[in-house]
Design a protein around this motif. Sequence first.
Motif, mmCIF file in Angstrom:
data_model
loop_
_atom_site.group_PDB
_atom_site.id
_atom_site.type_symbol
_atom_site.label_atom_id
_atom_site.label_comp_id
_atom_site.label_asym_id
_atom_site.label_seq_id
_atom_site.Cartn_x
_atom_site.Cartn_y
_atom_site.Cartn_z
ATOM 1 N N VAL A 117 0.853 -1.179 0.000
ATOM 2 C CA VAL A 117 0.000 0.000 0.000
ATOM 3 C C VAL A 117 0.896 1.240 0.000
ATOM 4 C CG1 VAL A 117 -1.940 -1.139 1.143
ATOM 5 C CG2 VAL A 117 -0.161 -0.054 2.521
ATOM 6 N N LEU A 118 0.375 2.330 -0.547
ATOM 7 C CA LEU A 118 1.134 3.564 -0.687
ATOM 8 C C LEU A 118 0.701 4.569 0.368
ATOM 9 C CD1 LEU A 118 3.093 5.390 -2.322
ATOM 10 C CD2 LEU A 118 1.138 5.967 -3.796
ATOM 11 N N GLY A 119 1.644 5.084 1.135
ATOM 12 C CA GLY A 119 1.348 6.087 2.149
ATOM 13 C C GLY A 119 1.322 7.481 1.553
ATOM 14 N N LEU A 120 0.487 8.348 2.107
ATOM 15 C CA LEU A 120 0.305 9.708 1.606
ATOM 16 C C LEU A 120 0.127 10.661 2.773
ATOM 17 C CD1 LEU A 120 -0.369 11.824 -0.658
ATOM 18 C CD2 LEU A 120 -2.743 11.039 -0.508
ATOM 19 N N GLY A 121 0.609 11.895 2.610
ATOM 20 C CA GLY A 121 0.387 12.941 3.606
ATOM 21 C C GLY A 121 1.083 12.640 4.916
ATOM 22 N N ASP A 122 0.370 12.885 6.047
ATOM 23 C CA ASP A 122 0.952 12.682 7.368
ATOM 24 C C ASP A 122 1.346 11.237 7.625
ATOM 25 O OD1 ASP A 122 0.772 15.308 7.987
ATOM 26 O OD2 ASP A 122 -0.904 15.141 9.375
ATOM 27 N N THR A 123 0.785 10.314 6.863
ATOM 28 C CA THR A 123 1.160 8.920 7.029
ATOM 29 C C THR A 123 2.650 8.723 6.777
ATOM 30 O OG1 THR A 123 -1.033 8.252 6.276
ATOM 31 C CG2 THR A 123 0.676 6.569 6.241
ATOM 32 N N VAL A 124 3.192 9.513 5.842
ATOM 33 C CA VAL A 124 4.590 9.357 5.448
ATOM 34 C C VAL A 124 5.449 10.523 5.919
ATOM 35 C CG1 VAL A 124 6.142 9.013 3.488
ATOM 36 C CG2 VAL A 124 3.849 8.038 3.430
ATOM 37 N N VAL A 125 4.944 11.737 5.799
ATOM 38 C CA VAL A 125 5.702 12.923 6.211
ATOM 39 C C VAL A 125 4.848 13.747 7.167
ATOM 40 C CG1 VAL A 125 6.912 15.014 5.484
ATOM 41 C CG2 VAL A 125 6.917 12.998 4.001
ATOM 42 N N THR A 126 5.192 13.718 8.451
ATOM 43 C CA THR A 126 4.543 14.560 9.444
ATOM 44 C C THR A 126 5.401 15.808 9.609
ATOM 45 O OG1 THR A 126 3.714 12.604 10.580
ATOM 46 C CG2 THR A 126 3.624 14.689 11.779
ATOM 47 N N VAL A 127 4.857 16.949 9.202
ATOM 48 C CA VAL A 127 5.632 18.182 9.098
ATOM 49 C C VAL A 127 5.659 18.916 10.430
ATOM 50 C CG1 VAL A 127 5.790 20.412 7.911
ATOM 51 C CG2 VAL A 127 5.076 18.372 6.655
ATOM 52 N N ASP A 128 6.810 19.458 10.793
ATOM 53 C CA ASP A 128 6.938 20.285 11.988
ATOM 54 C C ASP A 128 6.015 21.502 11.836
ATOM 55 O OD1 ASP A 128 7.785 22.140 13.987
ATOM 56 O OD2 ASP A 128 9.760 21.194 14.041
ATOM 57 N N PRO A 129 5.077 21.717 12.772
ATOM 58 C CA PRO A 129 4.145 22.840 12.626
ATOM 59 C C PRO A 129 4.826 24.198 12.653
ATOM 60 C CG PRO A 129 3.981 21.868 14.811
ATOM 61 C CD PRO A 129 4.839 20.955 14.000
ATOM 62 N N ALA A 130 6.060 24.273 13.143
ATOM 63 C CA ALA A 130 6.774 25.543 13.160
ATOM 64 C C ALA A 130 7.038 26.066 11.758
ATOM 65 C CB ALA A 130 8.094 25.404 13.918
ATOM 66 N N SER A 131 6.970 25.203 10.749
ATOM 67 C CA SER A 131 7.213 25.629 9.372
ATOM 68 C C SER A 131 5.968 26.212 8.724
ATOM 69 C CB SER A 131 7.695 24.448 8.534
ATOM 70 O OG SER A 131 6.645 23.507 8.345
ATOM 71 N N GLY A 132 4.784 25.956 9.282
ATOM 72 C CA GLY A 132 3.546 26.396 8.650
ATOM 73 C C GLY A 132 3.279 25.705 7.328
ATOM 74 N N GLN A 133 3.901 24.561 7.079
ATOM 75 C CA GLN A 133 3.865 23.920 5.765
ATOM 76 C C GLN A 133 3.009 22.651 5.725
ATOM 77 O OE1 GLN A 133 5.492 24.891 2.775
ATOM 78 N NE2 GLN A 133 5.657 26.804 3.888
ATOM 79 N N GLY A 134 2.231 22.399 6.781
ATOM 80 C CA GLY A 134 1.516 21.128 6.852
ATOM 81 C C GLY A 134 0.608 20.858 5.673
ATOM 82 N N TRP A 135 -0.299 21.792 5.377
ATOM 83 C CA TRP A 135 -1.243 21.530 4.286
ATOM 84 C C TRP A 135 -0.624 21.773 2.925
ATOM 85 C CZ3 TRP A 135 -6.923 23.064 5.777
ATOM 86 C CH2 TRP A 135 -7.438 22.041 6.589
ATOM 87 N N ALA A 136 0.396 22.619 2.859
ATOM 88 C CA ALA A 136 1.122 22.754 1.591
ATOM 89 C C ALA A 136 1.752 21.422 1.217
ATOM 90 C CB ALA A 136 2.182 23.843 1.701
ATOM 91 N N ALA A 137 2.366 20.768 2.199
ATOM 92 C CA ALA A 137 2.987 19.467 1.946
ATOM 93 C C ALA A 137 1.947 18.436 1.535
ATOM 94 C CB ALA A 137 3.747 19.002 3.187
ATOM 95 N N SER A 138 0.820 18.394 2.237
ATOM 96 C CA SER A 138 -0.227 17.424 1.915
ATOM 97 C C SER A 138 -0.806 17.672 0.532
ATOM 98 C CB SER A 138 -1.336 17.487 2.971
ATOM 99 O OG SER A 138 -0.864 17.045 4.223
ATOM 100 N N THR A 139 -1.021 18.950 0.199
ATOM 101 C CA THR A 139 -1.601 19.302 -1.095
ATOM 102 C C THR A 139 -0.673 18.930 -2.234
ATOM 103 O OG1 THR A 139 -2.892 21.102 -0.148
ATOM 104 C CG2 THR A 139 -2.427 21.223 -2.515
ATOM 105 N N LEU A 140 0.587 19.297 -2.116
ATOM 106 C CA LEU A 140 1.514 19.026 -3.200
ATOM 107 C C LEU A 140 1.820 17.534 -3.321
ATOM 108 C CD1 LEU A 140 3.780 22.137 -2.743
ATOM 109 C CD2 LEU A 140 2.173 21.690 -4.591
ATOM 110 N N ALA A 141 1.776 16.811 -2.203
ATOM 111 C CA ALA A 141 1.938 15.362 -2.272
ATOM 112 C C ALA A 141 0.777 14.731 -3.040
ATOM 113 C CB ALA A 141 2.035 14.767 -0.874
ATOM 114 N N ALA A 142 -0.458 15.139 -2.707
ATOM 115 C CA ALA A 142 -1.628 14.592 -3.398
ATOM 116 C C ALA A 142 -1.589 14.933 -4.884
ATOM 117 C CB ALA A 142 -2.905 15.132 -2.763
ATOM 118 N N THR A 143 -1.173 16.154 -5.210
ATOM 119 C CA THR A 143 -1.094 16.561 -6.613
ATOM 120 C C THR A 143 -0.055 15.743 -7.367
ATOM 121 O OG1 THR A 143 -1.748 18.817 -5.995
ATOM 122 C CG2 THR A 143 -0.714 18.529 -8.144
#
Length: 405
Positions: free
Chosen positions: A295-321
């Motif tokens: 199975v293929l992991g996506l988003g926080d399943t594979v990369v949990t982003v440090d909230p100090a970067s403010g990049q959480g949903w940017a990372a999830s969005t670009l991963a899904a794209t």
Amino acid sequence: MRVMVVGAGQSGLLLSHLLHAGGVEVELFNHRTVEELRGGPAPLAQFTLPSTLAAERAAGLDFWSSEAVASGASYAGVAAPAFTSVRLEARPEGGDLLGFAGRLPGPGVAVDPRVKLADWLAAFEDRGGRVHPYGVTVGDLDAFARMGRYDLIVVAVGSGELGRLFPPDPARRTSTLRERAVAQVHLAGVEPGQADADVVTTPHGEVFCVPVLGPQGPAHALLVVGAPGGALDCVPDLSARRVDIAAALLERVRAHAPGLYERCRAAEVVEAGVHGRIYPAVRRPVGVLPCGGRVLGLGDTVVTVDPASGQGWAASTLAATAYAQQILAHDGPFDAAFLNATFDAYWRAHGRHVAAFVDMVSAFWTGTLPETVTARFARAAAEAAAADAWIAAFDTPEALARLTA
């Protein structure tokens, strides 16, 4: 092609929409319904920066712009307050404050996940997507894999039982994967500042104040990120049953971001508050089931982003794209080589730059940044173009390569 997506977070929902629009038969599994998402516990605010917002708009999922509200395309019927400028302030212990305001390359928004994810899930159903309100176990995935019901299974659930299918990836581990203590309140009546949004960085952590569209309407999210047990940890004793999160958070903001505190002190608390721990991590993108299926992991399943970067949903969005592009263009088996290559495409394009962003913040306070970089940062306080370049790097972290070269 039939794809199973587990998890209706930012990445799982966006991937489902993109694949469905591309003609793929998608079945989305999530343990909460639209109504349960709307009425769920308060989550942390997430920032939709300009590039992320553009990707959402391209997928027909920008439901909170003034245009969407005016046209009747909005589920909420209320526009999200946009931010186009950000003030960044560095407050060293016993040193001189350094701060500047700059402009993003376009508008950003912050939409509370209870609003955003519920609307996206409702839209997926309205567009003909199949949704199963069902909590999936490893045993379920194993059974589906044995039956060959799906060509591809994507897991986008963060941690828990399914998350344990994906072990840590030491090859991509960065130097600043550290546990973070987070706390947040929603405030109404925050006094205007020099910019639409504020980020204060200190040796103890970060403070964010960003306009947000919450279930109660437009407000400001005041978010604190620090080290567990440190000066910015609002709830150091997680066993405590009754904690006034708003009071604890504002007290820490008063001590470590006094200018921002003065703008927030008279504001009304419209959300009681939320706190918790986040464990940033990078994991292997392919999980192996008991039957040997992958199975293929996506988003926080594979990369949990440090909230100090403010990049959480940017990372999830670009991963899904990135995943959607790879899947829709693929003509062949969804084997381990394809699954790993799919994640690699995202990591090269965005994931590694987010990791470098977090490392830069840490290096700023440990004094390990090159002098040329700190000099450029200081110049931003005097030059508008330099300030805009730094703030734009929040939207596109790969721009940091130019700023820190």
